[in-house]
Design an enzyme around this catalytic site. Structure first.
Site, short mmCIF file in Angstrom:
data_model
loop_
_atom_site.label_atom_id
_atom_site.label_comp_id
_atom_site.label_asym_id
_atom_site.label_seq_id
_atom_site.Cartn_x
_atom_site.Cartn_y
_atom_site.Cartn_z
N ASP A 183 -11.91 -16.84 -20.77
CA ASP A 183 -11.84 -16.41 -19.39
C ASP A 183 -10.46 -15.79 -19.19
O ASP A 183 -9.57 -15.93 -20.04
CB ASP A 183 -12.02 -17.63 -18.48
CG ASP A 183 -11.95 -17.29 -17.00
OD1 ASP A 183 -12.50 -16.25 -16.59
OD2 ASP A 183 -11.34 -18.07 -16.25
N ASP B 213 -8.38 -15.17 -15.60
CA ASP B 213 -7.54 -15.84 -14.59
C ASP B 213 -7.62 -17.35 -14.75
O ASP B 213 -8.69 -17.93 -14.76
CB ASP B 213 -7.97 -15.43 -13.18
CG ASP B 213 -7.86 -13.92 -12.94
OD1 ASP B 213 -6.98 -13.29 -13.56
OD2 ASP B 213 -8.66 -13.39 -12.15
#
Length: 172
Positions: free
Chosen positions: A3, A5
């Site tokens: 991922d 953020d």
């Protein structure tokens, strides 16, 4: 699979990273990805980017963030093979995590990927469910969720940071 953020860079609480100036790598992240580049055949980023769909983040700015992120990692001796993002607002979108669309697109683009041998590293249960939906192992980083039930069946292991996960992989 990573991922973005909350894993690679600091997440803005209740807001979006809208420009490169707002993108701040977590300490040690670039080095961790450099290490992953030695260990793993493919490194794929999958990120929900609802700010684009809302018109808060300009697509050209998102593309610049990803271009600059990849360049900084490359200058440090690492790599990211691809970045997939989903700007969709609707949670039922096939491409919006935890739904599998971005992972299936990566599999189409890189048919050498064996999802059963992949690891999804994220900081939310949505990331963990994405990994599970594709048959991956899952690693939860406590960067934005320091109090987590480590016995949750969506999680295979928990680490403080991407660097601590990389350190553990190299120790083994």
């Amino acid at each position: 699979f990573l991922d973005r953020d909350g894993v690679i860079n600091h997440e803005k609480e209740n807001d979006y990273i809208n420009s490169w100036d707002e993108f701040i790598f977590y300490p040690g992240t670039v080095d961790a990805i450099r290490r992953f580049s030695i260990l793993f055949h493919r490194i794929i980023v999958v990120t929900n980017q609802r700010g684009v769909g809302k018109g808060v983040t300009a697509l050209k700015d998102l593309e610049q963030i990803h271009r600059n992120m990849r360049e900084e990692i490359m200058m440090a001796g690492g790599r990211i093979d691809a970045v997939y993002y989903c700007p969709d607002l609707d949670n039922s979108s096939h491409h919006r995590k935890p739904n599998p669309g971005m992972g299936l697109q990566a599999l189409k683009d890189y048919p050498d990927i064996d999802l059963s041998r992949c690891i999804m590293v994220g900081n939310t249960f949505s990331d963990m469910e994405f990994g599970r939906n594709l048959g991956m192992n899952t690693i939860l980083l406590k960067t934005t969720m320091p109090q987590v039930n480590i016995h949750d069946n969506r999680i295979d292991a928990v680490y403080d940071s991407l660097l601590s996960f990389a350190d553990q992989l190299l120790a083994n």
